[in-house]
Design a protein around this motif. Structure first.
Motif, PDB file in Angstrom:
ATOM      1  N   GLU A 254     -38.409 -14.825 -13.628  1.00 20.89           N
ATOM      2  CA  GLU A 254     -38.655 -13.046 -13.439  1.00 20.89           C
ATOM      3  C   GLU A 254     -37.705 -12.693 -14.675  1.00 20.89           C
ATOM      4  O   GLU A 254     -38.030 -11.553 -15.087  1.00 20.89           O
ATOM      5  N   ARG A 255     -36.190 -13.224 -14.548  1.00 18.74           N
ATOM      6  CA  ARG A 255     -35.676 -12.436 -15.147  1.00 18.74           C
ATOM      7  C   ARG A 255     -35.627 -12.229 -16.887  1.00 18.74           C
ATOM      8  O   ARG A 255     -35.313 -11.907 -17.647  1.00 18.74           O
ATOM      9  N   PHE A 256     -35.742 -13.372 -16.970  1.00 18.68           N
ATOM     10  CA  PHE A 256     -35.955 -14.378 -18.208  1.00 18.68           C
ATOM     11  C   PHE A 256     -37.238 -13.266 -19.102  1.00 18.68           C
ATOM     12  O   PHE A 256     -37.178 -12.817 -20.788  1.00 18.68           O
ATOM     13  N   LEU A 257     -38.468 -12.867 -18.697  1.00 16.39           N
ATOM     14  CA  LEU A 257     -39.416 -12.280 -19.067  1.00 16.39           C
ATOM     15  C   LEU A 257     -38.511 -10.620 -19.161  1.00 16.39           C
ATOM     16  O   LEU A 257     -39.141 -10.043 -20.092  1.00 16.39           O
ATOM     17  N   ASP A 258     -37.993 -10.192 -17.810  1.00 22.29           N
ATOM     18  CA  ASP A 258     -37.603  -9.164 -18.230  1.00 22.29           C
ATOM     19  C   ASP A 258     -36.452  -8.845 -19.752  1.00 22.29           C
ATOM     20  O   ASP A 258     -36.404  -8.035 -20.246  1.00 22.29           O
ATOM     21  N   HIS A 259     -35.543  -9.954 -20.078  1.00 24.72           N
ATOM     22  CA  HIS A 259     -34.610 -10.068 -21.019  1.00 24.72           C
ATOM     23  C   HIS A 259     -35.684 -10.330 -21.638  1.00 24.72           C
ATOM     24  O   HIS A 259     -35.285  -9.755 -23.202  1.00 24.72           O
ATOM     25  N   LEU A 260     -36.831 -11.166 -22.506  1.00 25.47           N
ATOM     26  CA  LEU A 260     -37.042 -11.009 -23.486  1.00 25.47           C
ATOM     27  C   LEU A 260     -37.616  -9.515 -24.324  1.00 25.47           C
ATOM     28  O   LEU A 260     -38.168  -9.434 -25.132  1.00 25.47           O
ATOM     29  N   TYR A 261     -38.310  -8.959 -22.720  1.00 19.44           N
ATOM     30  CA  TYR A 261     -38.744  -7.474 -23.421  1.00 19.44           C
ATOM     31  C   TYR A 261     -37.137  -6.543 -23.230  1.00 19.44           C
ATOM     32  O   TYR A 261     -37.450  -5.448 -24.457  1.00 19.44           O
ATOM     33  N   GLN A 262     -36.038  -6.927 -22.756  1.00 23.64           N
ATOM     34  CA  GLN A 262     -35.356  -5.735 -23.238  1.00 23.64           C
ATOM     35  C   GLN A 262     -34.604  -6.015 -24.432  1.00 23.64           C
ATOM     36  O   GLN A 262     -33.722  -5.585 -24.989  1.00 23.64           O
ATOM     37  N   ALA A 263     -34.620  -7.144 -24.542  1.00 21.46           N
ATOM     38  CA  ALA A 263     -33.505  -7.766 -26.217  1.00 21.46           C
ATOM     39  C   ALA A 263     -33.636  -7.121 -26.925  1.00 21.46           C
ATOM     40  O   ALA A 263     -34.918  -6.520 -27.545  1.00 21.46           O
ATOM     41  N   THR A 264     -32.913  -6.984 -27.629  1.00 26.86           N
ATOM     42  CA  THR A 264     -33.065  -5.579 -28.833  1.00 26.86           C
ATOM     43  C   THR A 264     -33.117  -6.574 -29.997  1.00 26.86           C
ATOM     44  O   THR A 264     -32.879  -7.720 -30.144  1.00 26.86           O
ATOM     45  N   ALA A 265     -33.733  -6.206 -31.905  1.00 28.50           N
ATOM     46  CA  ALA A 265     -33.824  -6.359 -32.742  1.00 28.50           C
ATOM     47  C   ALA A 265     -32.222  -7.505 -33.286  1.00 28.50           C
ATOM     48  O   ALA A 265     -32.071  -8.652 -33.814  1.00 28.50           O
ATOM     49  N   GLN A 266     -30.850  -6.842 -32.886  1.00 28.62           N
ATOM     50  CA  GLN A 266     -29.517  -6.859 -33.200  1.00 28.62           C
ATOM     51  C   GLN A 266     -29.138  -7.905 -32.388  1.00 28.62           C
ATOM     52  O   GLN A 266     -28.148  -9.081 -32.341  1.00 28.62           O
ATOM     53  N   ASP A 267     -29.501  -8.290 -31.154  1.00 26.55           N
ATOM     54  CA  ASP A 267     -29.082  -8.442 -30.118  1.00 26.55           C
ATOM     55  C   ASP A 267     -29.382 -10.250 -30.396  1.00 26.55           C
ATOM     56  O   ASP A 267     -28.993 -11.350 -29.559  1.00 26.55           O
ATOM     57  N   ILE A 268     -30.956 -10.391 -31.120  1.00 29.58           N
ATOM     58  CA  ILE A 268     -31.316 -11.416 -31.496  1.00 29.58           C
ATOM     59  C   ILE A 268     -30.981 -11.929 -32.327  1.00 29.58           C
ATOM     60  O   ILE A 268     -30.463 -13.229 -32.398  1.00 29.58           O
ATOM     61  N   ALA A 269     -30.410 -11.422 -33.178  1.00 30.40           N
ATOM     62  CA  ALA A 269     -29.545 -11.932 -34.810  1.00 30.40           C
ATOM     63  C   ALA A 269     -29.014 -12.525 -34.520  1.00 30.40           C
ATOM     64  O   ALA A 269     -28.226 -12.838 -35.424  1.00 30.40           O
ATOM     65  N   ALA A 270     -28.087 -12.072 -33.884  1.00 26.15           N
ATOM     66  CA  ALA A 270     -26.667 -12.144 -33.329  1.00 26.15           C
ATOM     67  C   ALA A 270     -26.890 -13.168 -32.837  1.00 26.15           C
ATOM     68  O   ALA A 270     -25.984 -14.359 -32.004  1.00 26.15           O
ATOM     69  N   GLN A 271     -27.521 -13.739 -32.026  1.00 30.35           N
ATOM     70  CA  GLN A 271     -27.679 -15.353 -31.310  1.00 30.35           C
ATOM     71  C   GLN A 271     -27.068 -16.393 -31.824  1.00 30.35           C
ATOM     72  O   GLN A 271     -27.624 -15.929 -33.250  1.00 30.35           O
ATOM     73  N   PRO A 272     -26.488 -17.171 -31.570  1.00 34.70           N
ATOM     74  CA  PRO A 272     -25.493 -18.178 -32.362  1.00 34.70           C
ATOM     75  C   PRO A 272     -26.322 -18.810 -33.308  1.00 34.70           C
ATOM     76  O   PRO A 272     -27.536 -19.594 -32.510  1.00 34.70           O
ATOM     77  N   LEU A 273     -26.827 -18.914 -34.687  1.00 32.15           N
ATOM     78  CA  LEU A 273     -27.590 -19.826 -35.885  1.00 32.15           C
ATOM     79  C   LEU A 273     -26.693 -20.585 -36.604  1.00 32.15           C
ATOM     80  O   LEU A 273     -25.570 -20.224 -36.335  1.00 32.15           O
ATOM     81  N   ASP A 274     -26.848 -22.470 -36.909  1.00 30.88           N
ATOM     82  CA  ASP A 274     -26.490 -22.819 -37.520  1.00 30.88           C
ATOM     83  C   ASP A 274     -26.880 -22.875 -38.576  1.00 30.88           C
ATOM     84  O   ASP A 274     -28.264 -23.647 -38.751  1.00 30.88           O
ATOM     85  N   ILE A 275     -26.845 -22.704 -39.860  1.00 32.83           N
ATOM     86  CA  ILE A 275     -27.762 -23.098 -40.523  1.00 32.83           C
ATOM     87  C   ILE A 275     -27.225 -23.843 -42.197  1.00 32.83           C
ATOM     88  O   ILE A 275     -25.849 -24.420 -42.461  1.00 32.83           O
ATOM     89  N   GLU A 276     -27.596 -25.195 -42.515  1.00 34.08           N
ATOM     90  CA  GLU A 276     -27.815 -26.732 -42.825  1.00 34.08           C
ATOM     91  C   GLU A 276     -29.063 -26.254 -44.099  1.00 34.08           C
ATOM     92  O   GLU A 276     -29.805 -26.489 -43.919  1.00 34.08           O
TER      93      GLU A 276
END
Lengths: 279, 279, 279
Positions: A254-276
């Protein structure tokens, strides 16, 4: 421009375009998790349509901005639906995502998965064992043919599927996303690792299936690679947030779907990524 | 007696009869939302049974107080199931609800929807675009044939479907319910607008499908028109209450089902209604 | 050793083995509740796989530690799937659970249920009316042929199904579980009554279906009788806990799945059981 920043900007653009335009990504997907797939697609701002029959699948392939084909709970008439939908997507040059769930179980599913080598799906998403099995089925890397598929669970680790993922991406020219503790996404040139999520994601059914549907929605608004990275990032973000609030798998979902809905573009892009960069 | 008061008294009677008798309304309904349909039917006090095969559909049509036929996720054998179930319902003079979801997508669905003109379903429920498309398919009002259907979303507003709804109701002799920001329900003589709900209702899959199933339950205990108005009212009430408590679409859906369960007959009948007598 | 203590020790062993080994129990199960079945199986520590086609069903029957066959939402090709899967399970001597939901509705379902007498399923789970109807269909006790089945609801009480349950268990040599206010589980030698649960369990769809899937998971780690008792006990425990926290059926279902996940082996074994030795 720094490659990280460039990727983040494209992720922000994909997320915001979806939120503002509500693009439709139709699916032929398994009966166990199709409700979760549709709700996840709606939560991020997309629109969903699920069908079974061949002519309906062709119609939604043409009507949608992208499509999602999931190989779970195969029905006899998928012998028509899957190839006709894939052909329509290739003809219309629309992006599409496959999830080869259950690879190795059943003759019809395996036969159609084998045929799909020629259609070159834009995004292939699955767990490590499924990616290794698909690369073996497509004879992309015979030495890797040691997949350990059991039901819908992965027995192999994400890193063990690294070469399979790269081979698949180089064959299709699209993106491949391997889900696991640390997700791996590659287009054959770059390889991104995305972290976050929650241990509860393996305690609910459909986390992977719905991620495939979400990647299809983002694929209406970006390249396959950026769409796959964006999908992995929003799942890792929402999973992390939901995991902190959940007292079990159902409250997590339930909370996962709510957070999918609430997540902003900036928050999503700030999630840790490692590029190779691959050589 | 005032027409508002008379309608409210009949709504209270329908709600309480359902709560006390747990009537069964069987369904052939789409795989995406059938769990939500069943849970909504149980929440208001009804009983559910879902089947696919023709002889099973005939059996539940005869066993139930009313039935629900939803045109989503069509299967090949629905070529038998749908007409045989409709015929059984007509023969037994039982009320039934259709939801023409996906109208215009696929040959079989369209063919059966066209044939259903002759069966005259007791209640037709859908969004504005679906109602306009159905009126056009049934050639009830050729001038309206401009439906804008995309997947399962409505592109037209409820008021644009007003004439289509009235035409459909006058043809069937039953009720037509158009869901949207302000719901419209008509039996061709009266037209009711029901308000409430939440913006979250378009962020979850199955709000419309489950409303059709709920209307079928109420149709076991009242006329098609009262059943359709009662269904719209309880959805607007529960949607409004859930919307105030939700932090996203999944918590909305949980609270929505809880409020469907908790809503009293008096609360449902007190939900704002606007009644217009048609000339 | 006291029979109660012996049973509790075996229940603890079953629960802990499942939590530590994540055994797979595959299903062919109805579309209405298959998501709930899978999530319940995952919540107790098992692994799930749902399929439709005959060769896939045979594959998961052979791959899993146990299987679950639920007779809801029958599809035409189940004429092949069900007998072939049952034969594969008998050949491999694997435990399996059936839920004869909808018994008496439809020709194909009834025909296959009749044929299943010869396959002797390890566990039969259903409500009282279904158990009475199955005993009558299998002509185990002609005098009991007065089942009162309506949709998926029971019209008979659990105690009215006592003789039917014993007859069925003695025929199969396995266990029979009758769900109701006070559950009854028997292997023909002992009869256990398990209490707890919540009135909300009849207000959600799939409480019974998912219990069958959970019993299949426990059957990978114990005898059919202990597996059935353990399943009933964890459902009664989680139902009781969830019922105290719920404000309606949807919040009940969320908390129920969370409590399935949280329940310890000791708590489950401590749930009230009443053991009777049959003569």
């Amino acid at each position: 421009m720094d490659i990280n920043v460039a990727l983040q900007m494209r992720m922000i653009d994909a997320v915001e375009t979806v939120k503002h335009t509500n693009p439709m990504a139709g699916s032929v997907t398994n009966s166990v998790t199709m409700n979760f797939v549709a709700n996840a697609q709606l939560a991020i701002g997309g629109s969903a349509a699920m069908v079974y029959l061949a002519d309906e699948a062709v119609a939604i392939a043409q009507a949608g901005g992208a499509s999602y084909l999931n190989f779970g709970t195969f029905e006899p008439f998928y012998a028509q639906t899957f190839p006709q939908m894939a052909q329509a997507l290739c003809d219309a040059q629309k992006p599409w995502v496959i999830d080869p769930v259950g690879i190795g179980i059943g003759g019809l599913r395996t036969q159609i998965l084998a045929e799909f080598k020629a259609y070159k799906p834009s995004i292939i998403r699955g767990n490590a064992s499924e990616m290794i099995a698909l690369a073996a089925l497509w004879e992309l890397d015979a030495g890797l043919a040691k997949a350990n598929v059991r039901g819908v669970d992965a027995q192999d680790t994400v890193e063990e599927a690294r070469l399979a993922a790269i081979s698949l991406a180089r064959w299709t020219g699209g993106a491949v996303a391997v889900s696991g503790e640390r997700d791996l996404i590659t287009d054959g040139h770059y390889l991104v690792r995305s972290t976050g999520g929650s241990h509860f994601m393996s305690k609910i059914t459909g986390a992977g299936c719905s991620l495939g549907g979400v990647m299809a929605v983002y694929a209406t608004a970006s390249t396959p690679f950026v769409a796959a990275v964006t999908g992995a990032a929003v799942y890792n973000l929402a999973g992390e947030r939901a995991g902190r609030e959940a007292s079990g798998p159902a409250s997590f979902q339930e909370r996962f779907l709510d957070h999918l809905y609430q997540a902003t573009a900036q928050d999503i892009a700030a999630q840790p990524l490692d590029i190779e960069e691959l050589v």
